[in-house]
Design an enzyme around this catalytic site. Structure first.
Site, PDB file in Angstrom:
ATOM      1  N   GLY A   1      10.876 -14.299   3.499  1.00 35.62           N
ATOM      2  CA  GLY A   1      10.259 -13.591   4.631  1.00 35.62           C
ATOM      3  C   GLY A   1       8.835 -14.085   4.788  1.00 35.62           C
TER       4      GLY A   1
ATOM      5  N   GLN B   1       4.410 -10.736   8.515  1.00 36.36           N
ATOM      6  CA  GLN B   1       3.046 -10.230   8.303  1.00 36.36           C
ATOM      7  C   GLN B   1       2.670 -10.235   6.821  1.00 36.36           C
ATOM      8  OE1 GLN B   1       1.123  -9.403  11.012  1.00 36.36           O
ATOM      9  NE2 GLN B   1       1.848  -7.430  11.786  1.00 36.36           N
TER      10      GLN B   1
ATOM     11  N   GLY C   1       4.462 -11.647   4.317  1.00 34.68           N
ATOM     12  CA  GLY C   1       4.759 -12.962   3.735  1.00 34.68           C
ATOM     13  C   GLY C   1       3.603 -13.942   3.885  1.00 34.68           C
TER      14      GLY C   1
ATOM     15  N   ASP D   1      12.520 -18.301   5.816  1.00 33.64           N
ATOM     16  CA  ASP D   1      12.714 -17.340   6.921  1.00 33.64           C
ATOM     17  C   ASP D   1      13.914 -17.764   7.749  1.00 33.64           C
ATOM     18  OD1 ASP D   1      12.091 -15.455   9.183  1.00 33.64           O
ATOM     19  OD2 ASP D   1      10.253 -15.165   8.034  1.00 33.64           O
TER      20      ASP D   1
ATOM     21  N   ARG E   1      17.516   5.861  11.227  1.00 35.06           N
ATOM     22  CA  ARG E   1      17.180   5.388   9.873  1.00 35.06           C
ATOM     23  C   ARG E   1      18.394   4.685   9.259  1.00 35.06           C
ATOM     24  NH1 ARG E   1      17.203   8.231   5.841  1.00 35.06           N
ATOM     25  NH2 ARG E   1      16.148   7.228   4.106  1.00 35.06           N
TER      26      ARG E   1
ATOM     27  N   THR F   1      10.820  -5.035   0.816  1.00 29.02           N
ATOM     28  CA  THR F   1      11.489  -4.544   2.033  1.00 29.02           C
ATOM     29  C   THR F   1      11.797  -3.047   1.933  1.00 29.02           C
ATOM     30  OG1 THR F   1      12.519  -6.712   2.242  1.00 29.02           O
ATOM     31  CG2 THR F   1      13.495  -4.931   3.534  1.00 29.02           C
ATOM     32  N   ASN F   2      11.547  -2.343   3.033  1.00 23.95           N
ATOM     33  CA  ASN F   2      11.846  -0.907   3.104  1.00 23.95           C
ATOM     34  C   ASN F   2      13.236  -0.641   3.676  1.00 23.95           C
ATOM     35  OD1 ASN F   2       9.661   0.590   2.042  1.00 23.95           O
ATOM     36  ND2 ASN F   2       8.398  -0.035   3.790  1.00 23.95           N
TER      37      ASN F   2
ATOM     38  N   ARG G   1      -3.951   2.800  -2.724  1.00 18.16           N
ATOM     39  CA  ARG G   1      -4.388   3.672  -1.622  1.00 18.16           C
ATOM     40  C   ARG G   1      -5.052   4.933  -2.169  1.00 18.16           C
ATOM     41  NH1 ARG G   1       1.067   2.518   1.994  1.00 18.16           N
ATOM     42  NH2 ARG G   1       0.091   0.986   3.381  1.00 18.16           N
TER      43      ARG G   1
ATOM     44  N   HIS H   1       8.777   5.629  -2.667  1.00 21.21           N
ATOM     45  CA  HIS H   1       7.793   5.166  -1.686  1.00 21.21           C
ATOM     46  C   HIS H   1       8.015   5.945  -0.388  1.00 21.21           C
ATOM     47  CE1 HIS H   1       4.867   2.518  -0.055  1.00 21.21           C
ATOM     48  NE2 HIS H   1       5.678   1.836   0.694  1.00 21.21           N
TER      49      HIS H   1
END
Ligand code: APR
Length: 313
Positions: free
Chosen positions: A9, A12, A14, A33, A90, A121-122, A153, A177
């Site tokens: 990937g 952004q 990557g 990619d 989702r 990855t999400n 964060r 997460h």
């Protein structure tokens, strides 16, 4: 010989991963990619090669669609995926990203079977579960990047709130997460002093809430897409811990087999990252309140993983 970093990937996150890996001279970099985007990624790779004289690094950076180019990679960082689009549930997204992870798992298993794999990855906790299941890699070789970012964060928000150097803020965020992740104020220190004595309960509650919603806060500002600088650096910290055998203790999504009362689930726990990968999960005693919060996040991750299981994974 230089190490080899496979970035699956080149979007952004990557592209920032490639820049950071180059600047830290972690090794040569292969960005993989899809055909429809690979020319853009080839442009990014070339741009990074042209940055090298000022960036002061030696690294070969290439882009490809071909898994044979990642042959023998030492580390694979997986950001391949699709963002959620208008009209997508989702579950739709889960389905799309599972298909992508399936392809990636096959490619890595065949061509880079010894790579330390960091999934970004999400939905993270589910994607790392699927990746592990499909590769069949030993559990120390696979982890998910989430806790390292969530903890960054948490530390950043505390430093901003107290107006102190972030270097002096140490802490940890456990769990999945998602919005029920578990920042641990009790174990957070600022210059060695307990956060619980430096901030009011109201301030701490606000910081916990902001940390849990940090990803969403950025998505709202962007309007389209999600965070990339901090996720990229968080994954690089994990890759570097492995490549340089730094023996860092970092929270990451690791496969629990009894630790923290969790069985067969990848979830954010403190892990020792060394040249062995996730060498071990470090267990500590949680208070009743912390445990209740942890059980809530475990229940959320279990629900998403069960959706993957229902799809046959
Ligand atoms: N193989 C390789 N790359 C793929 C594949 C695939 N099968 N499918 C998609 N990609 C690529 C896309 O072409 C794109 O370049 O994955 C990249 C994803 O990049 P972005 O859409 O820019 O997403 P990014 O912001 O980098 O986030 C990546 O990390 O934090 C998570 O939620 C985020 O799941 C997302 C992932």
């Amino acid at each position: 010989m230089r190490k080899k970093i496979a970035l699956i990937g080149g979007g952004q996150i990557g592209q920032i991963l490639a820049m950071l890996a180059a600047m830290k001279e972690l090794g040569d970099i292969v960005i993989l990619d899809v055909p429809s985007y690979v020319n853009v990624v080839k442009g990014k790779a070339l741009d990074l090669m042209e940055m090298a004289p000022h960036g002061d690094y030696d690294a070969n950076i290439i882009a490809t669609t071909d898994y044979t180019d990642v042959t023998g990679a030492d580390v694979a960082i997986i950001t391949a995926g699709k963002p959620r689009e208008a009209g997508m549930t989702r579950e739709d997204l889960l389905n799309v990203n599972i298909q992508i992870i399936k392809e990636v798992a096959e490619g890595i298993k065949k061509h880079a079977p010894n790579a330390f794999c960091i999934v970004v990855t999400n939905p993270l906790d589910a994607m790392v579960y699927v990746f592990h299941k499909l590769t069949g890699f030993p559990k120390n070789q696979v982890c998910g990047m989430a806790g390292t970012l969530d903890t960054a964060r948490w530390r950043a928000f505390i430093a901003m709130e107290l107006n102190v150097s972030v270097a002096d803020v140490a802490g940890i965020v456990l769990g999945g997460h998602g919005p029920d992740m578990v920042p641990l104020p009790r174990l957070t220190t600022v210059g060695g002093l307990p956060l619980t004595e430096l901030a009011t309960p109201e301030q701490i509650e606000r910081l916990v809430h902001r940390t849990r919603e940090a990803g969403t806060e950025i998505v709202k500002l962007f309007g389209k897409g999600s965070a990339f600088f901090s996720p990229a650096w968080s994954a690089i910290v994990m890759a570097e811990a492995y490549l340089k055998d730094k023996r860092r203790i970092l929270p990451c999504a690791a496969l629990c087999e009894g630790e923290y009362g969790v069985n067969g689930l990848f979830i954010g726990v403190p892990a020792l990252i060394s040249a062995k990968g996730v060498e071990k999960i470090i267990e500590i005693k949680l208070t009743d309140e912390e445990r209740a919060m942890f059980e809530k996040t475990v229940a959320s991750v279990t629900r998403t993983v069960n959706e993957c299981k229902a799809l046959g994974y």
